[in-house]
Design an enzyme around this catalytic site. Structure first.
Site, PDB file in Angstrom:
ATOM      1  N   TYR A 113       0.863  -1.175   0.000  1.00 35.06           N
ATOM      2  CA  TYR A 113       0.000   0.000   0.000  1.00 35.06           C
ATOM      3  C   TYR A 113       0.898   1.222   0.000  1.00 35.06           C
ATOM      4  CZ  TYR A 113      -3.851   2.998   1.677  1.00 35.06           C
ATOM      5  OH  TYR A 113      -4.806   3.960   1.819  1.00 35.06           O
ATOM      6  N   TYR A 140     -11.832  -5.012   7.254  1.00 36.58           N
ATOM      7  CA  TYR A 140     -10.498  -4.636   7.722  1.00 36.58           C
ATOM      8  C   TYR A 140     -10.558  -3.484   8.722  1.00 36.58           C
ATOM      9  CZ  TYR A 140      -6.000  -2.380   7.859  1.00 36.58           C
ATOM     10  OH  TYR A 140      -4.866  -1.787   8.326  1.00 36.58           O
ATOM     11  N   HIS A 141     -11.186  -2.416   8.296  1.00 36.59           N
ATOM     12  CA  HIS A 141     -11.158  -1.187   9.096  1.00 36.59           C
ATOM     13  C   HIS A 141     -11.983  -1.313  10.366  1.00 36.59           C
ATOM     14  CE1 HIS A 141     -10.590  -0.442   4.830  1.00 36.59           C
ATOM     15  NE2 HIS A 141      -9.701   0.456   5.195  1.00 36.59           N
ATOM     16  N   LYS A 187     -10.255  16.976  16.986  1.00 36.74           N
ATOM     17  CA  LYS A 187      -9.543  16.336  15.881  1.00 36.74           C
ATOM     18  C   LYS A 187      -9.462  17.315  14.720  1.00 36.74           C
ATOM     19  CE  LYS A 187      -9.094  12.459  14.656  1.00 36.74           C
ATOM     20  NZ  LYS A 187      -7.638  12.240  14.775  1.00 36.74           N
ATOM     21  N   ASP A 204      -7.742  14.276   9.130  1.00 36.42           N
ATOM     22  CA  ASP A 204      -7.414  12.992   9.734  1.00 36.42           C
ATOM     23  C   ASP A 204      -8.655  12.259  10.242  1.00 36.42           C
ATOM     24  OD1 ASP A 204      -6.152  10.920  11.054  1.00 36.42           O
ATOM     25  OD2 ASP A 204      -5.600  12.135  12.799  1.00 36.42           O
ATOM     26  N   HIS A 234      -8.433   9.204  11.919  1.00 39.93           N
ATOM     27  CA  HIS A 234      -8.118   8.264  13.002  1.00 39.93           C
ATOM     28  C   HIS A 234      -8.810   8.732  14.270  1.00 39.93           C
ATOM     29  CE1 HIS A 234      -4.722   7.445  10.244  1.00 39.93           C
ATOM     30  NE2 HIS A 234      -4.847   6.211  10.705  1.00 39.93           N
TER      31      HIS A 234
HETATM   32  C1  B12 Z   1      -6.029   1.908  13.517  1.00 40.48           C
HETATM   33  C2  B12 Z   1      -5.361   2.647  12.387  1.00 40.48           C
HETATM   34  C3  B12 Z   1      -6.167   3.026  11.329  1.00 40.48           C
HETATM   35  C4  B12 Z   1      -7.659   2.803  11.299  1.00 40.48           C
HETATM   36  C5  B12 Z   1      -8.332   3.941  12.068  1.00 40.48           C
HETATM   37  C6  B12 Z   1      -9.631   3.574  12.741  1.00 40.48           C
HETATM   38  C7  B12 Z   1     -10.139   4.694  13.583  1.00 40.48           C
HETATM   39  N1  B12 Z   1     -11.411   5.004  13.459  1.00 40.48           N
HETATM   40  O1  B12 Z   1      -9.397   5.274  14.358  1.00 40.48           O
HETATM   41  C8  B12 Z   1      -7.921   2.807   9.781  1.00 40.48           C
HETATM   42  C9  B12 Z   1      -7.755   1.414   9.258  1.00 40.48           C
HETATM   43  C10 B12 Z   1      -9.259   3.339   9.358  1.00 40.48           C
HETATM   44  C11 B12 Z   1      -6.755   3.652   9.298  1.00 40.48           C
HETATM   45  C12 B12 Z   1      -6.763   4.316   8.111  1.00 40.48           C
HETATM   46  C13 B12 Z   1      -5.708   5.072   7.623  1.00 40.48           C
HETATM   47  N2  B12 Z   1      -4.487   5.175   8.174  1.00 40.48           N
HETATM   48 CO1  B12 Z   1      -4.055   4.439   9.883  1.00 40.48          CO
HETATM   49  N3  B12 Z   1      -3.431   3.621  11.395  1.00 40.48           N
HETATM   50  C14 B12 Z   1      -3.975   2.933  12.411  1.00 40.48           C
HETATM   51  C15 B12 Z   1      -2.944   2.426  13.421  1.00 40.48           C
HETATM   52  C16 B12 Z   1      -2.652   0.994  13.057  1.00 40.48           C
HETATM   53  C17 B12 Z   1      -3.330   2.482  14.883  1.00 40.48           C
HETATM   54  C18 B12 Z   1      -3.895   3.792  15.389  1.00 40.48           C
HETATM   55  C19 B12 Z   1      -4.795   3.540  16.577  1.00 40.48           C
HETATM   56  O2  B12 Z   1      -5.991   3.619  16.480  1.00 40.48           O
HETATM   57  N4  B12 Z   1      -4.218   3.146  17.729  1.00 40.48           N
HETATM   58  C20 B12 Z   1      -4.981   2.892  18.932  1.00 40.48           C
HETATM   59  C21 B12 Z   1      -5.235   4.211  19.668  1.00 40.48           C
HETATM   60  C22 B12 Z   1      -5.931   3.978  20.990  1.00 40.48           C
HETATM   61  O3  B12 Z   1      -3.974   4.748  19.872  1.00 40.48           O
HETATM   62  P1  B12 Z   1      -3.551   6.259  19.497  1.00 40.48           P
HETATM   63  O4  B12 Z   1      -4.499   6.907  18.601  1.00 40.48           O
HETATM   64  O5  B12 Z   1      -2.125   6.285  19.176  1.00 40.48           O
HETATM   65  O6  B12 Z   1      -3.771   6.984  20.915  1.00 40.48           O
HETATM   66  C23 B12 Z   1      -2.956   6.729  22.015  1.00 40.48           C
HETATM   67  C24 B12 Z   1      -1.873   7.783  22.169  1.00 40.48           C
HETATM   68  O7  B12 Z   1      -1.326   8.215  20.956  1.00 40.48           O
HETATM   69  C25 B12 Z   1      -2.540   8.858  22.937  1.00 40.48           C
HETATM   70  N5  B12 Z   1      -3.400   9.827  22.265  1.00 40.48           N
HETATM   71  C26 B12 Z   1      -3.828   9.898  21.011  1.00 40.48           C
HETATM   72  N6  B12 Z   1      -4.632  10.959  20.844  1.00 40.48           N
HETATM   73  C27 B12 Z   1      -4.714  11.583  22.023  1.00 40.48           C
HETATM   74  C28 B12 Z   1      -5.397  12.728  22.417  1.00 40.48           C
HETATM   75  C29 B12 Z   1      -5.311  13.145  23.743  1.00 40.48           C
HETATM   76  C30 B12 Z   1      -6.077  14.331  24.168  1.00 40.48           C
HETATM   77  C31 B12 Z   1      -4.509  12.419  24.657  1.00 40.48           C
HETATM   78  C32 B12 Z   1      -4.423  12.851  26.042  1.00 40.48           C
HETATM   79  C33 B12 Z   1      -3.842  11.297  24.258  1.00 40.48           C
HETATM   80  C34 B12 Z   1      -3.933  10.871  22.941  1.00 40.48           C
HETATM   81  O8  B12 Z   1      -3.364   8.130  23.814  1.00 40.48           O
HETATM   82  C35 B12 Z   1      -3.825   6.918  23.217  1.00 40.48           C
HETATM   83  C36 B12 Z   1      -3.722   5.835  24.238  1.00 40.48           C
HETATM   84  O9  B12 Z   1      -2.555   5.152  24.192  1.00 40.48           O
HETATM   85  C37 B12 Z   1      -1.730   3.360  13.117  1.00 40.48           C
HETATM   86  C38 B12 Z   1      -0.365   2.738  13.366  1.00 40.48           C
HETATM   87  C39 B12 Z   1      -0.150   2.419  14.818  1.00 40.48           C
HETATM   88  N7  B12 Z   1       0.037   1.142  15.136  1.00 40.48           N
HETATM   89  O10 B12 Z   1      -0.175   3.299  15.645  1.00 40.48           O
HETATM   90  C40 B12 Z   1      -1.947   3.703  11.639  1.00 40.48           C
HETATM   91  C41 B12 Z   1      -1.519   5.053  11.095  1.00 40.48           C
HETATM   92  C42 B12 Z   1      -1.845   6.120  12.099  1.00 40.48           C
HETATM   93  N8  B12 Z   1      -2.344   5.231   9.833  1.00 40.48           N
HETATM   94  C43 B12 Z   1      -1.733   5.830   8.944  1.00 40.48           C
HETATM   95  C44 B12 Z   1      -2.313   6.142   7.683  1.00 40.48           C
HETATM   96  C45 B12 Z   1      -1.389   6.767   6.654  1.00 40.48           C
HETATM   97  C46 B12 Z   1      -3.648   5.878   7.379  1.00 40.48           C
HETATM   98  C47 B12 Z   1      -4.391   6.342   6.122  1.00 40.48           C
HETATM   99  C48 B12 Z   1      -4.323   7.848   5.990  1.00 40.48           C
HETATM  100  C49 B12 Z   1      -3.855   5.658   4.857  1.00 40.48           C
HETATM  101  C50 B12 Z   1      -4.380   6.249   3.593  1.00 40.48           C
HETATM  102  N9  B12 Z   1      -3.523   6.860   2.804  1.00 40.48           N
HETATM  103  O11 B12 Z   1      -5.530   6.163   3.300  1.00 40.48           O
HETATM  104  C51 B12 Z   1      -5.822   5.811   6.346  1.00 40.48           C
HETATM  105  C52 B12 Z   1      -6.901   6.885   6.272  1.00 40.48           C
HETATM  106  C53 B12 Z   1      -7.452   7.351   7.564  1.00 40.48           C
HETATM  107  C54 B12 Z   1      -8.022   8.737   7.593  1.00 40.48           C
HETATM  108  N10 B12 Z   1      -9.245   8.951   7.167  1.00 40.48           N
HETATM  109  O12 B12 Z   1      -7.366   9.638   8.031  1.00 40.48           O
HETATM  110  C55 B12 Z   1      -0.311   6.179   9.315  1.00 40.48           C
HETATM  111  C56 B12 Z   1      -0.068   7.655   9.602  1.00 40.48           C
HETATM  112  C57 B12 Z   1       1.293   8.076   9.064  1.00 40.48           C
HETATM  113  C58 B12 Z   1       1.900   9.279   9.669  1.00 40.48           C
HETATM  114  N11 B12 Z   1       1.372   9.879  10.702  1.00 40.48           N
HETATM  115  O13 B12 Z   1       2.923   9.663   9.198  1.00 40.48           O
HETATM  116  C59 B12 Z   1      -0.061   5.196  10.530  1.00 40.48           C
HETATM  117  C60 B12 Z   1       0.939   5.684  11.546  1.00 40.48           C
HETATM  118  C61 B12 Z   1       0.398   3.866   9.910  1.00 40.48           C
HETATM  119  C62 B12 Z   1       1.653   3.984   9.100  1.00 40.48           C
HETATM  120  N12 B12 Z   1       2.797   3.768   9.678  1.00 40.48           N
HETATM  121  O14 B12 Z   1       1.596   4.265   7.932  1.00 40.48           O
HETATM  122  N13 B12 Z   1      -5.763   3.635  10.139  1.00 40.48           N
END
Ligand code: B12
Ligand code: GDP
Ligand code: MG
Lengths: 672, 342
Positions: free
Chosen positions: A17, A171-172, A540, A544, A546
């Protein structure tokens, strides 16, 4: 050895991808990937392209060329496929709300190159339901969106017969926290909604409907519990076979096959000890490869650095090589289905099928998947499932190596490089894309463009199939934003429910019970000291989608006593600052995973200052490299959280302290 | 610390009257603040804001109904029409809090349903948690709506009301509108309970779904009148669709018509005064119980004292509150002595 004579199955399609910065840069990447043995393309578009905005739209600021390739018009499409023969390529496009448009650009380009569209093969993802539930690149309300899907199906079945017009995605859903049963149920409900809609359009003769059913393919996830995942795929196959036979009367069993592509689970890939992700990815791939009867048609794998940022070409190559080793070195492809006849597997499959049937009945009783989306039901179920997952990680019940156990580690040589082990997109990409677009606008015939757009609006209003007029737009040089806006004007826009309004589950322990009690006391006493209950805005900004992190933070904050304002995804910095002002919040928490945090956080801070809210502390979370976290702190951000901060109780305690500090109260420190 | 940042009420009032958004926000924060010094300043703020306007101007519109009936969507549609007509709107959207033993937190998710995506300086939305008070309506609604009335043409209060008690609907506005969910059990329940006669305007939303909505509307139209019904108001039943934007302009005309009716019948001022003393009584009762209320002479005395001081009701309320507090203090002196000894 006799293995030389053994007949091997043909391997699945192997893709990565990818796409970034510009059409030209992405084209170069595709051609090197193909040279490395990749057998199909999988195009990642940037968020403006996915949400129907031009590169120079204010809403696109900071997002152009970031997470995918920007495609603004047919010349960009031409450049993206430079020296790639369209009639020989299998191209998957992860595109949804604007799928008819990107498909039109592809078909238009083929026509321009003198290629018969009948020879085109590939896939447009084109599943809007999961956009509302998880992926977030929706534009129009459900009614018109379903019609656009039906239009592309009706058109391709007749004119681009080798194309998969829609890829129903579970998937999503898994990436948003869905359990295997939920994945099965909601994906199959979506498929029925799409097929019913096509049937209702009356464009397909009943005797030809089997062909439509045959064109429906799926895009599935495979998580780390690979035995169960393998069973899930067998369950999918059984249920699809039954559904297509009973509901759509497809007589030929070949046309009832469950055809699917896969990206393996990324939600479980970790930021700490990122090299462990390689094992995870390989095991997850087994789930979709092991059982011949339920084997994937196409596989794409994430890279080891998934939770850190975008993959570099070398990271993608490593992921491709994993597939190649499994397909070409192991003996897997020499056997018939190695799981057939296993009573253990059969029992697990039955259990999943039964669970999924119950949930499908439940959704049907609510009036089908669209009604259950509008009411917020399905989204709430997903948010609740994800919450359970996070609680299990926090309590240690669900073990994640390197995260909540076995944290000791030597320094990883993988992350030591000057690039921090991730891909940096070209910072000039946005400006260059805008210049290209503006130059393109000058070159095209304005009269042709206006006529084509008029045709598009007319078709949207009259109910005629949207594809012919969209292809005309493509050839006339219409831009992505113009196509999107024309349909916005006719269909309107839609924001689905956020799903965070789930009940507090008072039976289950919220994280560690004593910590939660303690947290509630801290929130309450801090509120009392400040005169009113603590109020938090979770925002948000940008395009984005996510939402997982924001949702879980919002729900958790509510659970420990905050009054939480969360308005969902895709808001402008201005909207967020205005909400902070009108709502009188004590803190603004931003969640950004798209990589545009520097631009977006800075504009939110600016908007807050211009409203005299400089004293309201701002924190941020998401995929934010350490280097940027330092810069954000210098701009005035009070705290930055990333995936390694998996313990939500710790985050909450910290948030209370940030508010206390900002208001001159003493910090309370870590939880016991 | 926190106290040092409290605004000067009189200056703030001037800015609020000029319609400065930051001042409106700051004023609402102050009214929400329960620290003693903030309470004093709140009373001063409201005193500085009131005057004739609080009794005779603007339009306080209450919108209530079961969760999911489409109140927020409807308010959004109403606002679109009002804004087109150039009228400014303030909104207080009240959502339930979780129970105190579960932390008392709240998710406030109405903003985005109410707000159209474009930026609009003539619209101001504040979400509020009900904090487990008064059958669904936050006590802050009273002072906050008063503040908003000082600077917006129309103030809308959205509350969740299932129609089980009268308080959650009767006293939230000059004009109260109940939004019914077509063919829902809630609505049927509501019909039977007789409370159906309290709202001035009934709305059956989601007319786009067809027969069920029409049926509910006709059932509402046929329901039996209550004895305290006002004979000169027609209690209209409107069939609308918030999402399709149908029937909204007519609905808004009913709001205007109802306000005109109240003014014409010389009811607006008395109605507001009555609602305000209702609030004060309930606030005092909630904080101090019936016993506390008796210490200042009971409901009747409250009404009288407020009636004498129509423009400074909040100050009067603070005075009564302090009075009861001091009586409580002196009454509890001996017991605190014994406590100290143990
Ligand atoms: C799940 C996921 C998705 C899901 C999202 C589902 C959803 N509704 O959230 C789906 C499959 C839809 C998706 C799609 C895409 N994704 Co995505 N996705 C991920 C993934 C695997 C995990 C993110 C996640 O949800 N983690 C679980 C949550 C709970 O964790 P979190 O958000 O990080 O939050 C934690 C902390 O960061 C923090 N936190 C976060 N926000 C906040 C806010 C506050 C106030 C506080 C206090 C704390 C806090 O606290 C949380 C608890 O630990 C990451 C990679 C990864 N493993 O991290 C890639 C990732 C974020 N995705 C990525 C990409 C590129 C995409 C797409 C844009 C791809 C594309 N070109 O189409 C698409 C489109 C999405 C869009 N519309 O924007 C990239 C971003 C690249 C970058 N930043 O440089 C990543 C990093 C993967 C990668 N390496 O390529 N994705
Ligand atoms: N079909 C239809 N649905 C509506 C209408 N108004 C609101 N809804 C939907 O009803 C649900 C609840 O709406 P909301 O305004 O949040 O209701 P509230 O809880 O009463 O404020 C949402 O899914 C809306 O999209 C309408 O006029 N027609
Ligand atoms: Mg609401």
């Amino acid at each position: 050895m006799d293995s030389v004579q053994t007949k091997r199955d043909r391997p699945w399609l192997m893709r990565t991808y990818s796409g970034h910065s510009s059409a030209r840069a992405s084209n170069a990447l595709y051609r090197t990937n193909l040279a490395k043995g990749q057998t199909g393309l999988s195009v990642a578009f940037d968020l403006p392209t996915q949400t129907g905005y031009d590169a120079d739209s204010p809403l696109a600021r900071g997002e152009v060329g970031k997470v995918g390739v920007p495609i603004s018009h047919i010349e960009d499409m031409d450049q993206l496929f430079d020296q790639i023969p369209l009639d020989q390529m299998n191209t998957a496009m992860t595109i949804n709300a604007t799928a008819p448009w990107l498909l039109s650009l592809y078909i238009g380009l083929a026509q321009r190159r003198g290629i018969d569209p009948k020879k085109l093969s590939g896939t447009t993802q084109n599943d809007i339901i999961k956009e509302y539930l998880s992926r977030g690149t929706y534009i129009y309300p459900p009614g018109p969106s379903m019609r656009l899907i039906a239009d592309t199906i009706n058109y391709t079945v007749k004119h681009v017969p080798k194309w998969n017009p829609t890829n129903i995605c579970s998937y999503h859903l898994q990436e948003a926290g869905a359990t295997p049963v939920q994945e099965l149920a909601y994906a199959l409900c979506t498929a029925t909604a799409v097929l019913d809609r096509v049937q209702a359009s009356g464009e397909i003769r009943p005797e030809e409907f089997s062909q439509v059913v045959e064109r429906i393919s799926f895009f599935v996830n495979a998580g780390i519990r690979f035995v169960e995942e393998c069973c899930k795929l067998r369950a999918f196959g059984e249920m699809w076979d039954e559904l297509t036979l009973t509901r759509y009367k497809v007589a030929d069993p070949k046309l009832r096959r469950f055809r699917y592509g896969v990206q393996v689970n990324s939600l479980g890939l970790t930021e700490p000890q990122p090299e462990n992700n390689v094992q995870r990815i390989v095991l997850e791939m087994l789930a979709v490869a092991l059982s011949k009867g339920a084997r994937a048609r196409a596989i794409q794998l994430p890279a080891w650095n998934e939770a850190m940022g975008l993959p570099r070409p070398w990271d993608q190559q490593w992921a491709l090589r994993m597939q190649q080793v499994l397909a070409f070195e192991t003996d897997l492809l020499e056997y018939e289905d190695i799981l057939d006849g296993s009573p253990v597997i059969a029992a697990k499959v039955r259990q999943l099928v039964e669970g999924a049937r119950r949930e499908i009945e439940n959704v049907e009783a609510q009036g089908g998947i669209i009604a259950a989306i509008e009411s917020g039901y399905v989204k709430r179920e997903l948010v609740a499932s994800h919450m359970q997952r996070l609680r299990a990680i926090e309590s240690g019940e669900l073990k994640i190596i390197g995260v909540n156990c076995f944290q000791e580690t030597a320094e990883s040589p993988l992350t030591l490089g000057s690039d921090g082990g991730i891909m940096k997109t070209d910072p000039a990409a946005e400006r260059e894309q805008i210049e290209r677009l503006q130059a393109h606008r000058k070159k095209r015939s304005e009269a042709d463009v206006q006529a084509a757009l008029q045709g598009l609006s007319d078709a949207a209003r009259s109910g005629d199939n949207i594809m012919p007029s969209s292809i005309r737009c493509a050839l006339a040089g219409v831009s992505t934003g113009e196509w999107g806006d024309s349909l916005r004007a006719v269909f309107g826009e839609f924001r689905p429910p956020t799903g965070i309004d789930i009940a507090i589950d008072s039976r289950a322990v919220l994280g560690k019970k004593d910590q939660v009690t303690d947290l509630r006391a801290r929130v309450a006493s801090t509120g009392a000291a400040l005169g009113r209950p603590l109020k938090l805005l979770v925002g948000k900004p940008g395009l984005d989608g996510h939402s997982n992190g924001a949702e879980q933070i919002a729900v958790k904050a509510r659970d420990v006593g905050f009054e939480v304002v969360y308005d969902g995804i895709r808001l402008t910095p201005q909207q967020i600052a205005q909400a902070a002002e009108e709502e009188g919040v004590h803190m603004v928490g931003l969640s950004i995973l798209s990589g545009s945090h520097m631009e977006l956080v800075e504009s939110v801070l600016q908007e807050l200052r211009s409203r005299d809210l400089a004293s309201v502390p701002v924190i941020a979370g998401g995929i934010i490299p350490q280097e940027d976290a330092t810069k954000l702190a210098a701009l005035g951000v009070s705290a930055v959280y990333t995936p390694k901060d998996f313990n939500l109780n710790t985050i909450m305690a910290d948030m209370v302290d940030v508010i206390r500090h900002a208001n001159g109260l003493e910090r309370l420190g870590q939880l016991p | 610390m926190a106290q040092a940042n409290l605004p000067e009420p009189e200056q703030l009032a001037l800015r609020i009257l000029r319609g400065e958004r930051a001042a409106v926000a700051g004023g609402l924060n102050l009214l929400d603040n329960k620290l003693p010094e903030a309470r004093n300043r709140s009373a001063r703020l409201l005193a500085a804001l009131s005057g004739e306007r609080a009794l005779n101007d603007g339009h306080l519109v209450g919108v209530t109904g079961p969760p999911g009936a489409g109140k927020s969507s409807l308010v959004s549609a109403m606002i679109r029409e009002w804004r087109l007509a150039g009228r400014t709107v303030g909104v207080l959207a009240v959502d339930p809090s979780s129970r105190p033993e579960l932390g008392g937190g709240a998710l406030l998710g109405d903003r985005i349903r109410i707000k159209n995506s474009s930026h609009d300086d003539g619209l101001f939305i504040r979400s509020l948690a009900n904090r487990n008070q008064l059958g669904g309506v936050a006590t802050e609604v009273w002072p906050m709506s008063w503040l908003m009335l000082a600077c917006f043409d129309i103030v809308v209060i959205e509350t969740v009301g299932v129609g089980q008690t009268e308080i959650d609907i009767a006293e939230i506005g000059d004009t109260v509108c109940y939004v019914a969910q077509p063919a829902s059990g809630d609505t049927i329940q509501y019909l039977k309970s007789g409370i159906i006669e309290i709202p001035d305007i009934f709305v059956v939303n989601k007319s786009d779904i067809g027969a069920a909505a029409r049926k509910t509307a006709s059932e509402l139209g046929r329901s039996a009148p209550r004895p305290d019904r006002r004979d000169d108001w027609d209690y209209p039943v409107c069939l609308v669709s918030a999402t399709m934007n149908t029937g909204i302009r007519q609905l808004n005309e009913h709001f205007d018509r109802h306000r005109k009716y109240l003014v014409g019948a010389d009811l607006l001022g008395t109605l507001r005064a009555r609602h305000q003393s209702g609030w004060v009584v309930r606030l005092l009762k909630e904080e101090f119980g019936t016993f506390g209320l008796e210490l200042i002479g009971g409901c009747a005395a409250v009404g009288e004292r407020l009636g004498e001081n129509q423009h400074r009701q909040f100050e009067e309320y603070e005075r009564m509150r302090k009075h009861i507090l001091s009586r409580f203090m002196s009454a509890s002196q001996p017991s605190s002595l014994t406590k100290g000894a143990s």
